[in-house]
Design an enzyme around this catalytic site. Structure first.
Site, short mmCIF file in Angstrom:
data_model
loop_
_atom_site.label_atom_id
_atom_site.label_comp_id
_atom_site.label_asym_id
_atom_site.label_seq_id
_atom_site.Cartn_x
_atom_site.Cartn_y
_atom_site.Cartn_z
N GLU A 228 0.85 -1.20 0.00
CA GLU A 228 0.00 0.00 0.00
C GLU A 228 0.88 1.24 0.00
O GLU A 228 1.89 1.31 0.71
CB GLU A 228 -0.87 -0.06 1.25
CG GLU A 228 -1.66 1.18 1.58
CD GLU A 228 -2.36 1.02 2.93
OE1 GLU A 228 -2.95 2.02 3.39
OE2 GLU A 228 -2.32 -0.08 3.54
N ASP A 230 0.32 5.11 0.77
CA ASP A 230 -0.58 6.16 1.23
C ASP A 230 -0.10 7.51 0.72
O ASP A 230 0.85 8.10 1.25
CB ASP A 230 -0.64 6.18 2.77
CG ASP A 230 -1.30 4.93 3.33
OD1 ASP A 230 -2.24 4.43 2.70
OD2 ASP A 230 -0.86 4.47 4.39
N GLU A 233 -3.09 10.88 3.80
CA GLU A 233 -3.98 10.59 4.92
C GLU A 233 -4.03 11.87 5.74
O GLU A 233 -3.00 12.33 6.26
CB GLU A 233 -3.46 9.42 5.75
CG GLU A 233 -3.51 8.12 4.97
CD GLU A 233 -3.44 6.92 5.89
OE1 GLU A 233 -4.51 6.33 6.15
OE2 GLU A 233 -2.33 6.59 6.33
N HIS A 244 4.01 1.45 2.52
CA HIS A 244 3.93 0.22 3.31
C HIS A 244 4.27 -0.95 2.40
O HIS A 244 3.69 -1.08 1.31
CB HIS A 244 2.52 -0.02 3.84
CG HIS A 244 1.99 1.02 4.77
ND1 HIS A 244 1.99 0.87 6.14
CD2 HIS A 244 1.41 2.23 4.52
CE1 HIS A 244 1.42 1.93 6.70
NE2 HIS A 244 1.06 2.77 5.75
#
Length: 454
Positions: A228, A230, A233, A244
């Site tokens: 993942e 991001d 956020e 990640h």
């Protein structure tokens, strides 16, 4: 990131794997632009689809729910395979049920709480589609991803998230015989938290071991893992961008230790912490927020660049850079101001190693392959856009003190200005039901092609 296991308080809706016919599925349009150079962008007619976990599921020959509150229908769902055969997922009323609207071409508005005829829906998650039945796949290496955002109505405790997950292009339709719905109905979600609240995984219901602490969500024996990235956020008071990685390079079902729940966090097949760049946590407390350098009371543009070691689309990921644009001015990302971390404003392997050491964090990111592993996953990513609250740790990891019992003066503990109690779901759902986020003007292309750099 500590993505919550509870997104939905809409008791009659839940995922299924056959296809229902009671509500027609009509994906909202959200065109993007693909760019080769500044001013040289081409429009693509993309659309978004609601995640299947939010949808109403019923028995295939009637209106009886397959799942209500946080309990499976024991008759329809005695086991995972039988449940997938007996239950159908239906189309979605995007605006009326979920508060998902398109206020203008290329813009998407996600409302936090939407009251409807069946109660209320909390939060939502959608994916970008290349066609009516396939997600759009992105290769982010040697590219930049840009979008506009309005977080002015997104208070402490909420998260308007834009990120990429290593999902299957068709949502698992071809890979898993029990899945008859596919990407058209938002199936196949996975992320680095290895979520165990996904009710159907790989074409089977996650019935075994299912249980929940509240009346609207639960977790099962299985989780679903994948890498993942991001991109964003954030709420109006705090933000972070975070890669990640996982020890696997495709969507993978997990059980037990591999899912990394609780004390097994650093035995998971995925890195749940990631390597985050949060300006406040890294020492600059005047960079982001209302009236700050990036003023969150007004819309702005976010640019994320994925730089490779040889400047090609097939090179190794070297660094991830961030810029903002507001009122026509390009704002470079903040520079780190933490002892033991070199002054820098981008994510690299060296930054991650130093940040983890300075904060006393476990560098599981590096252990699972770090930037090199992230680069491999970035070759085939699906775009996710969402709004959510956090039933696990109240979003404190993003915008407050975390861990809550740690000394706020200890490096890395303060993530933002918010009070730890601001993100309690019951509180924020009652106090800010009209909160929303607007994403718009998505652009993707060559480095420095989607915005004008000073």
């Amino acid at each position: 990131m500590y993505r919550s296991a509870a997104f939905l308080t809409f008791a009659s809706l839940v995922l299924g794997q056959q296809v229902g016919t009671y509500t027609a599925e009509r994906h909202p349009s959200m065109p993007i632009q693909v760019c080769t150079a500044p001013g040289q962008c081409k429009r693509e007619s993309t659309e978004v689809v609601l995640d299947a976990n939010w949808r109403w599921t019923h028995i295939t020959n009637g209106y009886t729910n397959c799942y209500t509150g946080n309990e499976w229908n024991a008759t329809a769902c005695p086991d995972g395979a039988t449940c997938a055969k007996n239950c159908a997922v239906d189309g979605a009323d995007y605006s009326g049920t979920y508060g998902i609207t398109t206020p203008s071409s290329g813009a998407l508005r996600l409302q936090f709480v939407k009251k409807n005829d069946n109660g209320q829906n909390v939060g939502s998650r959608v994916y970008l589609m290349a066609s009516s039945d396939k997600y759009k796949l992105f290769n982010l290496l040697n590219k930049e991803f840009t979008f506009d955002v309005d977080v002015s109505k997104l208070p402490c405790g909420l998260n308007g998230a834009v990120y990429f997950s290593e999902m299957l292009e068709d949502g698992g339709l071809k890979s898993f015989s029990g899945n008859k719905a596919g990407a058209k109905y938002g199936t196949g979600y996975c992320d680095s938290q290895c979520p165990q609240d996904i009710k159907f995984i790989n074409g089977e219901a996650n019935v075994e071991g299912w249980g929940g602490a509240d009346g609207n969500s639960g977790t099962g024996k299985s989780g679903i893992c994948c890498a993942e990235m991001d991109i964003w956020e954030a709420n109006s008071d705090a933000t972070a961008y975070t890669p990640h990685v996982c020890s696997v390079n495709e969507q993978t079902r997990c059980e037990g230790v591999d899912c990394g729940a609780g004390s097994d966090r650093y035995n998971s097949i995925c890195d749940k912490d990631g390597c985050d760049f949060n300006s406040y946590r890294l020492g600059n407390r005047e960079f982001y927020g209302p009236g700050k350098t990036v003023d969150t009371t007004r819309p702005f543009t976010i640019v994320t660049q994925f730089v490779t070691d040889d400047g090609t689309d097939s090179g190794n990921l070297k660094s991830i850079h961030r810029y903002y644009v507001q009122d026509g001015n390009v704002i470079p990302n903040s520079v780190t101001e933490v002892a033991g971390v070199d002054q820098t404003n981008f994510i690299s392997e060296g930054f991650c190693e130093q940040q983890k050491s300075a904060f006393g964090d476990n560098n599981y990111f590096g252990q699972l392959g770090g930037m090199t592993a992230m680069g491999e996953s970035l070759k085939k990513m699906v775009l996710v856009l969402s709004i959510w609250d956090d039933h696990a740790v109240n979003m404190n990891w993003l915008d407050s003190i975390f861990p809550n019992d740690a000394d706020p003066e200890q490096p890395g503990v303060a993530r933002g200005r918010c009070d730890p109690a601001d993100g309690v779901p019951a509180t924020i759902e009652a106090a800010h039901p009209d909160a929303y986020v607007i994403y718009s003007n998505i652009k993707f292309g060559a480095i420095n092609s989607t915005f004008t750099a000073n």
